[in-house]
Write a protein that holds these residues in place. Structure first.
Motif, PDB file in Angstrom:
ATOM      1  N   VAL A  50      32.020  76.232  80.102  1.00 28.42           N
ATOM      2  CA  VAL A  50      32.510  75.484  81.265  1.00 28.42           C
ATOM      3  C   VAL A  50      33.258  74.216  80.852  1.00 28.42           C
ATOM      4  O   VAL A  50      32.839  73.495  79.939  1.00 28.42           O
ATOM      5  CB  VAL A  50      31.319  75.061  82.172  1.00 28.42           C
ATOM      6  N   GLY A  51      34.379  73.960  81.534  1.00 32.50           N
ATOM      7  CA  GLY A  51      35.088  72.692  81.381  1.00 32.50           C
ATOM      8  C   GLY A  51      35.116  71.986  82.724  1.00 32.50           C
ATOM      9  O   GLY A  51      35.288  72.628  83.758  1.00 32.50           O
ATOM     10  N   LEU A  52      34.919  70.677  82.709  1.00 30.64           N
ATOM     11  CA  LEU A  52      34.971  69.890  83.955  1.00 30.64           C
ATOM     12  C   LEU A  52      36.052  68.834  83.778  1.00 30.64           C
ATOM     13  O   LEU A  52      35.967  67.994  82.885  1.00 30.64           O
ATOM     14  CB  LEU A  52      33.602  69.247  84.212  1.00 30.64           C
ATOM     15  N   LEU A  53      37.078  68.939  84.621  1.00 26.34           N
ATOM     16  CA  LEU A  53      38.206  68.007  84.515  1.00 26.34           C
ATOM     17  C   LEU A  53      38.214  67.092  85.731  1.00 26.34           C
ATOM     18  O   LEU A  53      38.290  67.547  86.871  1.00 26.34           O
ATOM     19  CB  LEU A  53      39.512  68.807  84.441  1.00 26.34           C
ATOM     20  N   ASP A  54      38.118  65.799  85.487  1.00 27.85           N
ATOM     21  CA  ASP A  54      38.055  64.796  86.559  1.00 27.85           C
ATOM     22  C   ASP A  54      39.448  64.180  86.702  1.00 27.85           C
ATOM     23  O   ASP A  54      39.904  63.469  85.818  1.00 27.85           O
ATOM     24  CB  ASP A  54      37.029  63.739  86.097  1.00 27.85           C
ATOM     25  N   ILE A  55      40.110  64.497  87.820  1.00 29.54           N
ATOM     26  CA  ILE A  55      41.438  63.886  88.019  1.00 29.54           C
ATOM     27  C   ILE A  55      41.392  62.862  89.150  1.00 29.54           C
ATOM     28  O   ILE A  55      42.416  62.514  89.723  1.00 29.54           O
ATOM     29  CB  ILE A  55      42.555  64.924  88.255  1.00 29.54           C
ATOM     30  N   ASP A  56      40.170  62.392  89.468  1.00 28.54           N
ATOM     31  CA  ASP A  56      40.037  61.323  90.455  1.00 28.54           C
ATOM     32  C   ASP A  56      40.344  60.015  89.716  1.00 28.54           C
ATOM     33  O   ASP A  56      39.445  59.291  89.281  1.00 28.54           O
ATOM     34  CB  ASP A  56      38.620  61.335  91.034  1.00 28.54           C
ATOM     35  N   ILE A  57      41.644  59.753  89.577  1.00 26.62           N
ATOM     36  CA  ILE A  57      42.089  58.724  88.651  1.00 26.62           C
ATOM     37  C   ILE A  57      41.640  57.320  89.064  1.00 26.62           C
ATOM     38  O   ILE A  57      41.309  56.488  88.229  1.00 26.62           O
ATOM     39  CB  ILE A  57      43.625  58.847  88.470  1.00 26.62           C
ATOM     40  N   CYS A  58      41.581  57.075  90.373  1.00 25.17           N
ATOM     41  CA  CYS A  58      41.191  55.726  90.809  1.00 25.17           C
ATOM     42  C   CYS A  58      39.688  55.542  90.876  1.00 25.17           C
ATOM     43  O   CYS A  58      39.197  54.417  90.925  1.00 25.17           O
ATOM     44  CB  CYS A  58      41.829  55.404  92.150  1.00 25.17           C
ATOM     45  N   GLY A  59      38.935  56.628  90.890  1.00 29.93           N
ATOM     46  CA  GLY A  59      37.470  56.474  90.970  1.00 29.93           C
ATOM     47  C   GLY A  59      36.755  57.527  90.163  1.00 29.93           C
ATOM     48  O   GLY A  59      36.023  58.355  90.700  1.00 29.93           O
ATOM     49  N   PRO A  60      36.959  57.518  88.847  1.00 23.71           N
ATOM     50  CA  PRO A  60      36.341  58.584  88.044  1.00 23.71           C
ATOM     51  C   PRO A  60      34.832  58.398  87.899  1.00 23.71           C
ATOM     52  O   PRO A  60      34.385  57.525  87.175  1.00 23.71           O
ATOM     53  CB  PRO A  60      37.041  58.453  86.676  1.00 23.71           C
ATOM     54  N   PRO A 110      53.864  58.788  90.422  1.00 23.18           N
ATOM     55  CA  PRO A 110      54.442  59.460  89.258  1.00 23.18           C
ATOM     56  C   PRO A 110      53.596  59.290  87.999  1.00 23.18           C
ATOM     57  O   PRO A 110      53.466  60.209  87.192  1.00 23.18           O
ATOM     58  CB  PRO A 110      55.800  58.768  89.085  1.00 23.18           C
ATOM     59  N   ARG A 111      52.987  58.105  87.840  1.00 28.03           N
ATOM     60  CA  ARG A 111      52.190  57.891  86.639  1.00 28.03           C
ATOM     61  C   ARG A 111      50.906  58.732  86.677  1.00 28.03           C
ATOM     62  O   ARG A 111      50.479  59.297  85.668  1.00 28.03           O
ATOM     63  CB  ARG A 111      51.865  56.399  86.518  1.00 28.03           C
ATOM     64  N   LYS A 112      50.326  58.813  87.880  1.00 29.82           N
ATOM     65  CA  LYS A 112      49.119  59.641  88.030  1.00 29.82           C
ATOM     66  C   LYS A 112      49.463  61.103  87.731  1.00 29.82           C
ATOM     67  O   LYS A 112      48.748  61.796  87.022  1.00 29.82           O
ATOM     68  CB  LYS A 112      48.577  59.543  89.458  1.00 29.82           C
ATOM     69  N   ASN A 113      50.594  61.533  88.306  1.00 30.62           N
ATOM     70  CA  ASN A 113      50.999  62.924  88.089  1.00 30.62           C
ATOM     71  C   ASN A 113      51.253  63.193  86.622  1.00 30.62           C
ATOM     72  O   ASN A 113      50.952  64.271  86.108  1.00 30.62           O
ATOM     73  CB  ASN A 113      52.248  63.247  88.902  1.00 30.62           C
ATOM     74  N   THR A 139      44.786  64.475 100.650  1.00 32.66           N
ATOM     75  CA  THR A 139      45.868  65.401 100.261  1.00 32.66           C
ATOM     76  C   THR A 139      47.070  64.551  99.883  1.00 32.66           C
ATOM     77  O   THR A 139      47.967  64.352 100.684  1.00 32.66           O
ATOM     78  CB  THR A 139      46.265  66.331 101.431  1.00 32.66           C
ATOM     79  N   SER A 140      47.051  64.031  98.693  1.00 35.16           N
ATOM     80  CA  SER A 140      48.125  63.124  98.284  1.00 35.16           C
ATOM     81  C   SER A 140      48.960  63.753  97.180  1.00 35.16           C
ATOM     82  O   SER A 140      48.856  64.941  96.899  1.00 35.16           O
ATOM     83  CB  SER A 140      47.518  61.796  97.837  1.00 35.16           C
ATOM     84  N   ASP A 141      49.751  62.909  96.556  1.00 32.20           N
ATOM     85  CA  ASP A 141      50.603  63.323  95.432  1.00 32.20           C
ATOM     86  C   ASP A 141      49.879  64.148  94.375  1.00 32.20           C
ATOM     87  O   ASP A 141      50.370  65.172  93.922  1.00 32.20           O
ATOM     88  CB  ASP A 141      51.066  62.050  94.699  1.00 32.20           C
ATOM     89  N   GLU A 142      48.692  63.616  94.011  1.00 32.25           N
ATOM     90  CA  GLU A 142      47.960  64.272  92.915  1.00 32.25           C
ATOM     91  C   GLU A 142      47.610  65.715  93.263  1.00 32.25           C
ATOM     92  O   GLU A 142      47.554  66.574  92.401  1.00 32.25           O
ATOM     93  CB  GLU A 142      46.636  63.547  92.620  1.00 32.25           C
ATOM     94  N   HIS A 143      47.354  65.943  94.570  1.00 31.97           N
ATOM     95  CA  HIS A 143      46.964  67.302  94.971  1.00 31.97           C
ATOM     96  C   HIS A 143      48.132  68.262  94.859  1.00 31.97           C
ATOM     97  O   HIS A 143      47.984  69.384  94.406  1.00 31.97           O
ATOM     98  CB  HIS A 143      46.417  67.279  96.394  1.00 31.97           C
ATOM     99  N   SER A 145      50.590  67.918  92.894  1.00 35.14           N
ATOM    100  CA  SER A 145      50.848  68.142  91.465  1.00 35.14           C
ATOM    101  C   SER A 145      49.856  69.126  90.867  1.00 35.14           C
ATOM    102  O   SER A 145      50.249  70.086  90.221  1.00 35.14           O
ATOM    103  CB  SER A 145      50.684  66.849  90.655  1.00 35.14           C
ATOM    104  N   ILE A 146      48.572  68.874  91.098  1.00 38.33           N
ATOM    105  CA  ILE A 146      47.594  69.739  90.421  1.00 38.33           C
ATOM    106  C   ILE A 146      47.765  71.187  90.872  1.00 38.33           C
ATOM    107  O   ILE A 146      47.681  72.108  90.064  1.00 38.33           O
ATOM    108  CB  ILE A 146      46.134  69.235  90.591  1.00 38.33           C
TER     109      ILE A 146
END
Ligand code: ADP
Length: 300
Positions: A50-60, A110-113, A139-143, A145-146
């Motif tokens: 299993v891999g767990l990837l946290d892309i909650d960049i502002c609140g990891p 853009p930086r988050k993406n 449902t923002s930019d990051e969504h 993108s991912i």
């Protein structure tokens, strides 16, 4: 114009990952990261890789929930190495890259993406059965993108976590419609914090005076039960915290024609396990939340 080289690189990198699951929520604080952390523990305990990837960049919050605070990412010639909880459970989060956990990440889209793209392109997961992606709320930019990045390699679907009251469900409806618009299958909706549920003996009992002062009468009350009704001591007390008179997530799922995966009660022991970075499944004390989470995982 040829294929986007980034998407090609992501597809190549994730070719060794069998299943990719996105965990979403309409609002923050509903238990999305808790759910992501605990299903990762559960899948790893079932001997999956299993891999767990946290892309909650502002609140990891994933590093803390897996007991990995203060850990660093290492780089090898294969790419960035995840931080391992166990040999079959690797974690990647921006939390590992922040020099000070109190630092705010003030980044524009853009930086988050860019970072999300780099996570997908450069992290060396090796062979994985499951990659669980903990997304930020909304449902923002990051969504966008991912989803776009993961679709380059195939995405199994999204699990949406919510609490039972209407204010939370309104946002979940947006999340559902986002998934439908971008073509991500919805594996189902989880209703978290569906009432507070804990053994009677874990409660404090108070007597309130007319002036509003509280006196703790727990000891006397438990003593009373022990003598008068000892068979009641193992009762589990349940109370709804959030209003679910609107039918909760189950009704919304029926209306929106998406699968309802089940309810997880509010369990103080689950919160404690998350604070301490532990699995709720290996901890006997999480007796009310662990079975609920397990039955949800079995439905997936
Ligand atoms: P989100 O990722 O949606 O922002 P978190 O997973 O960080 O939410 O959860 C918010 C807080 O609620 C955390 O302190 C977590 O431990 C707690 N929590 C989440 N689900 C439960 C639950 N079922 N019972 C008790 N506490 C919970």
């Amino acid at each position: 114009k040829g294929p986007d080289p980034d998407l090609v690189a992501i597809a190549e990198r994730l070719a060794t990952v069998k299943h990719k699951i996105l965990v979403l929520s309409g609002k923050g604080g509903v238990g999305k990261s808790t759910f992501s952390a605990q299903i990762s523990y559960a899948l790893a305990a079932m001997d999956f890789q299993v891999g767990l990837l946290d892309i909650d960049i502002c609140g990891p919050s994933i590093p803390k929930m897996l007991g990995l605070e203060g850990q660093d990412i290492h780089q090898s010639n294969l790419g960035w190495s995840p931080v391992y909880v166990e040999s079959n459970l690797g974690v990647m989060s921006i939390g590992f890259m922040l020099p000070d956990p109190d630092d705010a990440v003030i980044w524009r889209g853009p930086r988050k993406n860019g970072l999300i793209k780099q996570f997908l392109k450069d992290v060396y997961w090796g062979e994985l059965d499951f990659l669980v992606v903990d997304a930020p709320p909304g449902t923002s930019d990051e969504h966008i993108s991912i989803v776009q990045f993961l679709q380059a390699t195939g995405i199994d679907g999204a699990i949406i976590v919510t609490t039972p009251q209407q204010v939370s469900l309104i946002d979940v409806r947006k999340e559902v419609s986002f998934c439908k618009k971008v073509g991500v299958p919805i594996l189902g909706v989880v209703e978290n914090m569906s009432g507070l549920c804990q053994p009677l003996t874990d409660f404090r009992f108070m007597k309130m005076s007319e002036t509003g002062e509280h006196t703790d009468v727990t000891e006397a009350f438990i003593e009373f039960l022990k003598t008068k009704a000892p068979e009641r001591l193992d009762l589990i007390a349940f109370t709804e915290i959030f209003d679910s008179s609107g039918g909760g997530a189950a009704k919304m799922c029926r209306e929106m024609n998406v699968p309802f995966l089940g309810k997880v009660p509010m369990d103080p022991q689950l919160c404690k396990a998350s604070e301490e970075g532990r699995s709720c499944f290996t901890d006997q004390k999480c007796g009310v939340s662990a079975p609920a989470l397990r039955s949800i995982i079995e439905k997936l």
